[in-house]
Design an enzyme around this catalytic site. Sequence first.
Site, mmCIF file in Angstrom:
data_model
loop_
_atom_site.group_PDB
_atom_site.id
_atom_site.type_symbol
_atom_site.label_atom_id
_atom_site.label_comp_id
_atom_site.label_asym_id
_atom_site.label_seq_id
_atom_site.Cartn_x
_atom_site.Cartn_y
_atom_site.Cartn_z
ATOM 1 N N ASN A 109 -4.939 6.843 16.784
ATOM 2 C CA ASN A 109 -6.078 6.861 17.709
ATOM 3 C C ASN A 109 -6.523 8.276 18.043
ATOM 4 O OD1 ASN A 109 -5.774 4.135 17.530
ATOM 5 N ND2 ASN A 109 -5.817 3.754 19.740
ATOM 6 N N GLU A 110 -5.616 9.239 17.913
ATOM 7 C CA GLU A 110 -6.015 10.633 18.100
ATOM 8 C C GLU A 110 -6.964 11.051 16.969
ATOM 9 O OE1 GLU A 110 -2.877 9.599 18.444
ATOM 10 O OE2 GLU A 110 -2.446 10.053 20.548
ATOM 11 N N SER A 138 1.138 6.610 2.804
ATOM 12 C CA SER A 138 1.869 7.602 3.621
ATOM 13 C C SER A 138 3.122 8.128 2.946
ATOM 14 C CB SER A 138 2.305 6.975 4.943
ATOM 15 O OG SER A 138 1.201 6.633 5.726
ATOM 16 N N GLN A 170 0.830 -1.206 0.000
ATOM 17 C CA GLN A 170 0.000 0.000 0.000
ATOM 18 C C GLN A 170 0.867 1.259 0.000
ATOM 19 O OE1 GLN A 170 -2.253 0.384 3.669
ATOM 20 N NE2 GLN A 170 -3.877 1.515 2.663
ATOM 21 N N GLU A 192 -12.877 -1.371 6.272
ATOM 22 C CA GLU A 192 -11.924 -1.864 7.252
ATOM 23 C C GLU A 192 -12.386 -1.662 8.689
ATOM 24 O OE1 GLU A 192 -8.326 0.315 6.702
ATOM 25 O OE2 GLU A 192 -7.451 -0.631 8.480
#
Lengths: 374, 392
Positions: free
Chosen positions: B378-379, B126, B123, B241
């Site tokens: 998670n933020e 980023s 993938q 997902e």
Amino acid sequence: MSVISAEEHEFFEREVSRFLADSYDVNRRRELIKEGRFGNAEWKTFADLGWLNIGLPEKYGGLGGGLSDQLTMLRAAGKGLLLEPLTSTLIVGAGLISLLGNEQQKNDLLPQIGSGELTIGFANTPNGVGEPDSGLLSSWNADKGCFTLSGTKRAVLHGKNVDQLLVTARDELDGTVQVFLVAPCAKGMEWHTYRMIDDQVVGDIDFHMVTVAQEARLNAKSFDAAFSKVLAAAAIAIAAESVGAMESLNEMTLEYMKVRKQFGKTLGSFQVLQHRIVDMMIAAKKTHALVKMAASTFDHESSEIGHLAAACKVVAAKAGRFVGEQSIQIHGGIGMTDEYMAGHYLKRLLLLGAHFGDADYHLRQIATTEHSTE
Amino acid sequence: MDRNILQGFREQVREFCAEKLPASIKSKVLNNQPIAKDDYVVWQKLLQTAGWFGGHWPIAHGGKGWSRLQQWVFEDELYRAGTPWVIPFGVTYVGPVIYTFGNDEQKAKYLPAILSSDVWWCQGYSEPNAGSDLASLSTRAQRIGDQYVLNGQKTWTTMAQWADMIFVLARTSSEGKPQDGISFFLVDMNTPGLTVRPIESIDRCPHLNEVFFDDVRVPVSQLVGQENKGWTYAKFLLSNERLLAAEVGKSQRMIKHLYELARMTGTNGGLCSDPIWRYKVAELEAEVLALEALCLDFLDTEAKGQKVGAEVSLLKILGSELTQQVAALALDVVGQHGLSYQLDALTQGADEYGLQGAAGAVREYLHGRATTIYGGSNEIQRNIIAKAGMGL
């Protein structure tokens, strides 16, 4: 008790910071790790700068002073992720020799520690604390006039890199604990060396009838009290090192937050992260305050020292894990790389959290020992 | 929704795993040792003999048309049985994008090889300057004739070192909002100008990479769907997902392994006999049950055809934090024996000093620090719930 004035402390603090910045860089450290050793040149520098004499009695060539005076150096060990055996030599080694050794042993060994000629490793239990089991037995050979050690020791930090090991063993006949000075490469010592989570060298030793001269046994009188005292000092020393590591991580993380931008803003603009780094700062600061208080209590030989030392470890272990983990989190992907230093600090903090007893061990000490706040 | 829903299917999966999962692979998984590419491929091909690897794909594209629920139950059982992670990049990420938005040529070219595990995907999302803010990505895809020329850099590319193909989000326009200028490409890893560089991770095992694009020429036929619509396809992929993100079965497997590790820690069952230690594990066991219940709740909503709200992001938040907490307890067990990290011991059959399985526990802890970072930190997940879920 402190022989070092406030001004001298500040000077010392600056000197140590300068040493870390100038001489102990990332590349040198990686090199030493690759070679599986600590820096002998660095140890010599510590000696030349007089750092190894702090806390050693003047009678034996030291500067005097106590644990409070050694804190700057111990914090530096954490700040710079030093590989050198400061705690095992200066706190455990010098401590056990001072409390258990006879006059000849003290005269012989303590000045050598101060001058940098003698580094010491501690072979007791895998997590450092508690009395040794019967894994290593000593027997007295009357014919040869010497002791023989047989059995195993596990997870000895620094491996064979030190000059001498202080080894605890149980007497084969009566089960009492004895402490011996043994050379890492003495005949019959079989090593398996590997690495701690933070890359420091560690080893397991099989002792095959290793001969130890009578003079190499530290006088085992009043062992329990001495042992508790030294382990308390070690706990405080480890906590001090954690403070240094946390301070470095917080600096690094704060800097990153001011520079790294996403969504057109610096990470430091986000309130959630601001609060996080504040909590990280609080964790380091409260540990530092407790360490200083505990060291002072230790130097004044208070009866509360066991309690305070255990508290130091509990607070430091939790704080260290929090700061280490959150530093990686805030850095994001880059925090997960080996190249960046945050991961190395996390690993050291994890090791410090476990070495000389983890939080659970020390919580148990507090919970099961009668103390004044009950 | 009942815990025991699809019980018959669960038992089938358990039986299949018990019978077919090679013991050596299972041992590696349970001990948190690195899994070889061959191991993943062997297992995925075995699953496909039952048609299960692509079970959640539509029947029209070679799948079994499973509901989300069935896919969830399937993955849950796989985790518990100690099977390797089902590598999602092909079968769960790019495959569905291709069969939903791709053309017939692309479907014919790529879908069968994904199902057969003959082609490995990674993938390309980023970038060094586009982490949480993925939409700000700057890898450029310039249209020149019947090609796009790609220039830029992707990072944190998991398993790129094994990949045959990479799906890439690249910028085709700088006008308007950043999200409106992104396109979705399918790129052959062997294309000239494409270089892979490994990134050493804190767990010291190879999985992360940088991928550099230096005038990489990609035929127009490799663009999926429409130019500048790539962000929509990426969001579609993410929404699939979220329901599966909790990895409940993994937490359960890790807790089981934690007890085994603790049993080895001394005489009389070691830590396992220590009530204080057992309390700590019990706390996590209660949380795992809550997480399982949450998953079933969301799956129930989805099964009834109702809209699953933005709060579904909580599954990723809780799942990742829970697995980290279990891993931390395992690390504590190792710590009582000298906190070593014996990399050599991660190889099957190699010597390990001290506590057996310690190296794997350390690896799981270190590797697991990324779970709260990747897939939308998670933020970010909490932000999503606050804004889209709670209107803040």
